[in-house]
Scaffold this active site. Structure first.
Site, mmCIF file in Angstrom:
data_model
loop_
_atom_site.group_PDB
_atom_site.id
_atom_site.type_symbol
_atom_site.label_atom_id
_atom_site.label_comp_id
_atom_site.label_asym_id
_atom_site.label_seq_id
_atom_site.Cartn_x
_atom_site.Cartn_y
_atom_site.Cartn_z
ATOM 1 C CG HIS A 183 -1.963 -1.001 1.233
ATOM 2 N ND1 HIS A 183 -3.226 -0.806 0.711
ATOM 3 C CD2 HIS A 183 -1.952 -2.264 1.714
ATOM 4 C CE1 HIS A 183 -3.943 -1.903 0.882
ATOM 5 N NE2 HIS A 183 -3.194 -2.813 1.482
ATOM 6 C CE LYS A 238 -6.439 14.014 0.239
ATOM 7 N NZ LYS A 238 -6.727 12.742 -0.390
ATOM 8 N NE ARG A 239 -3.467 10.347 10.126
ATOM 9 C CZ ARG A 239 -3.104 9.391 10.981
ATOM 10 N NH1 ARG A 239 -3.896 8.357 11.197
ATOM 11 N NH2 ARG A 239 -1.978 9.487 11.642
ATOM 12 C CE LYS A 259 -2.453 10.791 2.954
ATOM 13 N NZ LYS A 259 -3.134 9.946 1.945
ATOM 14 C CB THR A 303 -10.053 4.867 -0.981
ATOM 15 O OG1 THR A 303 -9.483 5.201 0.286
ATOM 16 C CG2 THR A 303 -9.427 3.603 -1.511
ATOM 17 C CE LYS A 306 -13.858 5.995 1.128
ATOM 18 N NZ LYS A 306 -12.866 6.096 2.220
HETATM 19 C C1 26V Z 1 1.854 2.114 7.662
HETATM 20 C C2 26V Z 1 2.567 2.108 8.802
HETATM 21 C C3 26V Z 1 4.006 2.270 8.690
HETATM 22 C C4 26V Z 1 4.683 1.759 9.881
HETATM 23 C C5 26V Z 1 4.049 2.322 11.115
HETATM 24 C C6 26V Z 1 2.634 1.883 11.253
HETATM 25 C C7 26V Z 1 1.906 1.956 10.005
HETATM 26 C C8 26V Z 1 0.531 1.841 10.019
HETATM 27 C C9 26V Z 1 -0.164 1.866 8.875
HETATM 28 C C10 26V Z 1 0.493 2.000 7.707
HETATM 29 C C11 26V Z 1 -0.288 2.010 6.478
HETATM 30 C C12 26V Z 1 0.225 2.978 5.514
HETATM 31 C C13 26V Z 1 -0.126 2.585 4.206
HETATM 32 C C14 26V Z 1 -1.439 3.157 3.783
HETATM 33 O O1 26V Z 1 -2.358 3.466 4.516
HETATM 34 N N1 26V Z 1 -1.525 3.272 2.522
HETATM 35 C C15 26V Z 1 -2.697 3.786 1.875
HETATM 36 O O2 26V Z 1 -3.443 2.661 1.461
HETATM 37 C C16 26V Z 1 -4.620 3.052 0.802
HETATM 38 C C17 26V Z 1 -5.383 1.788 0.491
HETATM 39 O O3 26V Z 1 -4.691 1.017 -0.424
HETATM 40 C C18 26V Z 1 -4.279 3.843 -0.439
HETATM 41 O O4 26V Z 1 -5.471 4.261 -1.039
HETATM 42 C C19 26V Z 1 -3.432 5.052 -0.086
HETATM 43 O O5 26V Z 1 -3.007 5.705 -1.256
HETATM 44 C C20 26V Z 1 -2.232 4.616 0.699
HETATM 45 O O6 26V Z 1 -1.512 5.728 1.165
#
Ligand code: 26V
Length: 809
Positions: free
Chosen positions: A355, A543-544, A549, A651, A655
């Site tokens: 992701h 968004k975050r 971003k 995403t 929406k």
């Molecule tokens: C990453 C990490 C990195 C290490 C620390 C803890 C932690 C927790 C969550 C994440 C997830 C980051 C990745 C993420 O959210 N990616 C997003 O995924 C969406 C669904 O596929 C996508 O639409 C977004 O573009 C993407 O940033």
């Protein structure tokens, strides 16, 4: 039970009595919420059991979606809708003098996720169940979800989000299904009859207790399961006979340390930190999940040789990648298989989605943490690495550099992405460009090694929650126009294309947007006291908060627009309301500064009478799923302005499109596919392309300072960050200034600025022609069917999981 409103009323009154000991008059809204919730769950229990029985009896292949995050939001409304009983309930309650909306408002969001990745998991569950697919979720029942955000003096303040304080009506605790998870200790090897056995000793035992949440399909009988694990102490392990005072403290200490495992969701989704508790969380739920899957499987089969034919396990990013060595451990140590057989089954069972390409988010665990915490798992990872490197050596003899780069264990770290790729049969990105970037760059060597593993699955969202539930008036108009088949077959939204130019359809679409804007304006007024012009363009970025971003690009442009309006109050612009919502990771200082900046600029602009109300800025506190559901239907413009190549998919973009907002965005992530769907004339694209951005990164020729020196508009707004122009409180934004100039603007904010400003001018021009605007809006809605998660999940089911719809009888 819900056969008529009369029956419903009777049962509801009874439920209030039996649960709360209260009459309708005495009951509080919380009481009513709980009573209704329990009724719904009981009502769905029959189908839940039938679903489980059916999968079991048919011995269907099932998929388990392993994810550290499930950002569910509220469930009452979607459950009522999916069960097809919302109307009956609403009417029945109405006759009792109760508004269903008031009851629904009582529900806390289940905020068990950070952002896109967690919400995607929730959308997938909805689509799996609605498509009759045998697929379940497996995750952690965090006691505290993502923090609650307060804005104090313009700054973000984080408060704990104790979402369980009134209990959780949707879950069933199943203590009889608890399993043990082991941490630490030592591994002793013992040879018996020519075979080596691995004995794990002196470990700390943790009890994993499952809480099951029903996942109700849309108007079908499927009820799948989301199983969330909670960590509890395994007090049975203590010897109570010899317990003395010191031991008692030890027990309490042990209990506290165990319970901390499922205590809270890590609030950072962009920066990997080697925190031991997070590694514990990962192994905890992965081990518990696998044990419970294998336990059910074993009820039907004596051996696990065909495991992969009946079970698919999907890992949502690398966070659950320990499923690979854990499955190996179970197959070898507990089932007695040899390595090769166990490996074949493991690889054929597991599939993995990436992701993000941000290197700071890639998980790499220091061996110094990993090995003592998970000694047996470490041994297995070590062996996986050995064999993998040997295979590489055969294929690329002498190419040390490549082998080092691809190794799973290297530089004292366990590289989770490498483990995930090596240990699964499928690796996918989440939008076309993202997958191409993975293949050509981030995972290039792995792609060269096994090109067949790689595939794309463009993300999607559940149109049931994000259109049918959140925008009922628009959904109603669509159904009136093209019939209701789109609800089951979202691609049929395309039939709206022929209405795109129809005057009356355009007018009704416009009326609905106007009503939604008025609702949002009312909410803004209630929350912040700010009056916004509902005739203005609602321009939204929610968004975050993250540098890539580029909320900062949006703010700088607003500052510039304000400068122009001050210079010429008669400037001919359509009034704009810029709406923001964003949480920043608590330790992410730059992101928190941007929040303060937005609020600082807002404070000055919103009270400036000289600009004739042409510009308003709103920062909505505590952005979360339920707030998104109120904002998105009211948006005219959807800001999707990430630096090209950085947003894997997005995403939110989908929406907004589905609710008739027009995208103002870069050609990044799924924006590229949205652009392709709607065509040049129905989207506002600006900025560098992915290729341009990547070659800019590679070439290193970009100098932000040159742009600063050359472009007076940019120089002015950047200087305003540090000369106190916007701040009454003397706060300056040196960190933002520094990141853009001294640190040379990693995300091309200055490089894209003028192109972004031009795109805004085009928005301004376009909005003046309402007929054309609503044609654009309708075309966006019509083409949004492709971005339903029904499409996405069907692709996973067919190409990766090999599972099939099962009609529940
Ligand atoms: C990453 C990490 C990195 C290490 C620390 C803890 C932690 C927790 C969550 C994440 C997830 C980051 C990745 C993420 O959210 N990616 C997003 O995924 C969406 C669904 O596929 C996508 O639409 C977004 O573009 C993407 O940033």
């Amino acid at each position: 039970m819900f056969s008529s409103k009369e029956v419903f009323k009777e049962e509801f009154i009874e439920k209030l009595e039996s649960m709360q000991g209260k009459t309708v008059e005495e009951a509080t809204n919380i009481d009513k919420y709980q009573a209704l919730g329990h009724m719904i769950r009981e009502y769905s229990n029959k189908n839940w059991m039938a679903t489980n029985t059916c999968y079991f009896e048919k011995h269907e292949k099932q998929v388990y979606y392993f994810s550290m995050e499930f950002l569910l939001g509220k469930l009452m409304e979607s459950n009522l809708m999916n069960l097809g009983v919302r109307g009956v309930c609403e009417e029945g309650l109405h006759e009792l003098g109760i508004r269903l909306d008031d009851i629904e408002a009582q529900e806390p969001d289940a905020g068990l996720g950070n952002g896109g990745l967690g919400r995607l998991a929730a959308c997938f569950l909805d689509s799996l169940a609605s498509l009759h697919l045998p697929g379940h979720g497996c995750g952690i029942r965090y006691k505290y979800g993502l923090f609650e955000q307060k804005i104090v003096d313009g700054y973000q303040v984080e408060l704990p989000e104790y979402w369980l304080k009134e209990g959780n009506i949707w879950e069933i605790r199943r203590s009889n299904l608890a399993v043990e998870v082991r941490f630490g200790g030592e591994v002793r090897m013992e040879e018996q009859n020519g075979r080596w056995y691995f004995l794990h000793e002196k470990y700390e035992s943790v009890l994993a207790v499952p809480y099951d949440v029903p996942v109700i399909g849309y108007k079908n009988k499927t009820v799948n399961t989301l199983r969330l694990w909670s960590a509890e102490s395994n007090i049975r392990d203590f010897d109570f006979q010899t317990l003395n005072k010191r031991d008692y403290h030890k027990i309490l200490e042990y209990k506290r340390s165990v319970e901390s495992i499922s205590e809270l969701l890590y609030p950072d989704d962009s920066n990997h930190e080697g925190k031991i508790l997070r590694l514990k969380q990962q192994y905890f739920f992965v081990s518990a999940g696998l044990q419970s899957i294998i336990r059910s499987y074993r009820k039907l089969e004596d051996t696990l040789v065909d495991f992969h034919r009946k079970v698919a396990i999907h890992i949502n990013d690398t966070h659950p990648a320990l499923a690979i060595p854990e499955l190996m451990r179970i197959l070898m140590d507990e089932e007695g298989m040899d390595w090769d057989e166990a490996w074949k089954i493991t690889v054929q069972t597991i599939s993995y989605t990436n992701h993000t390409t941000l290197s700071e988010a890639l998980e790499r665990w220091p061996v110094d943490i990993f090995k003592p915490l998970l000694p047996r798992i470490y041994m297995i990872v070590d062996e996986i690495n050995e064999r993998f490197c040997r295979e590489l050596w055969e294929k690329y003899p002498g190419d040390w550099e490549r082998i080092h780069k691809m190794a799973i264990l290297a530089d004292g770290q366990v590289k989770m992405a490498h483990l995930a790729i090596a240990g699964s049969h499928s690796v996918n990105g989440v939008a076309e460009v993202h997958t191409e970037i993975l293949k050509a760059r981030e995972m290039k060597e792995f792609y060269e090694l096994s090109p067949d593993k790689f595939n794309n699955k463009t993300n999607g969202i559940t149109h049931r929650r994000w259109l049918l539930n959140t925008n009922p008036r628009l959904a109603g108009l669509i159904t009136e126009t093209i019939g209701d088949r789109w609800i089951q077959h979202p691609a049929e939204l395309l039939h709206l294309r022929k209405a795109a130019n129809d005057n009356s359809f355009q007018e009704r679409t416009a009326q609905i947007k106007q009503q939604n804007k008025e609702n949002l304006a009312r909410m803004i007024k209630d929350k912040s006291g700010l009056l916004v012009d509902t005739q203005s363009i609602f321009d939204v970025q929610v968004k975050r908060l993250h540098a890539y971003k580029r909320q900062i690009l949006n703010v700088l442009h607003i500052m510039d627009l304000y400068n122009r309006l001050r210079a010429n109050p008669n400037l001919d612009t359509v009034p704009r309301t810029f709406i923001f919502g964003a949480k920043a990771a608590p330790g992410y200082h730059l992101a928190k500064s941007v929040i303060k900046l937005i609020n600082t600029v807002a404070a000055k602009v919103n009270r400036d009478k000289t600009i004739q109300g042409k510009l308003k800025i709103v920062f909505l506190e505590n952005y979360r799923v339920s707030l998104a559901e109120k904002i998105i239907p009211a948006a005219d413009i959807s800001e999707q302005i990430s630096a090209a190549s950085k947003e894997a998919s997005g995403t939110g973009n989908m929406k907004f499109m589905m609710n008739g907002a027009i995208t103002l965005g870069t050609l990044d992530g799924a924006n590229v596919e949205i652009h392709r769907e709607v065509g040049d004339n129905n989207i506002f694209i600006f900025g560098l392309t992915v290729e341009e951005a990547l070659s800019c990164y590679a070439g290193g020729g970009y100098r932000a300072k040159d742009i600063y020196n050359r472009d007076l508009r940019i120089k002015t707004v950047l200087d305003q960050l540090v000369n106190g122009f916007f701040s009454d409180d003397g706060v300056q934004f040196n960190d933002i200034y520094y990141s853009l100039l001294t640190n040379n603007d990693e995300f091309f904010v200055l490089k894209d600025f003028s192109s972004y400003a031009r795109a805004h001018q085009m928005v301004d021009d376009a909005y003046r022609n309402k007929k054309r605007w609503y044609e654009m809006s309708i075309i966006n809605i019509a083409h949004s069917g492709k971005f339903s998660s029904d499409r996405t999940v069907s692709e996973y089911a067919e190409h990766i999981w090999n599972i099939h719809p099962v009609t529940i009888s």
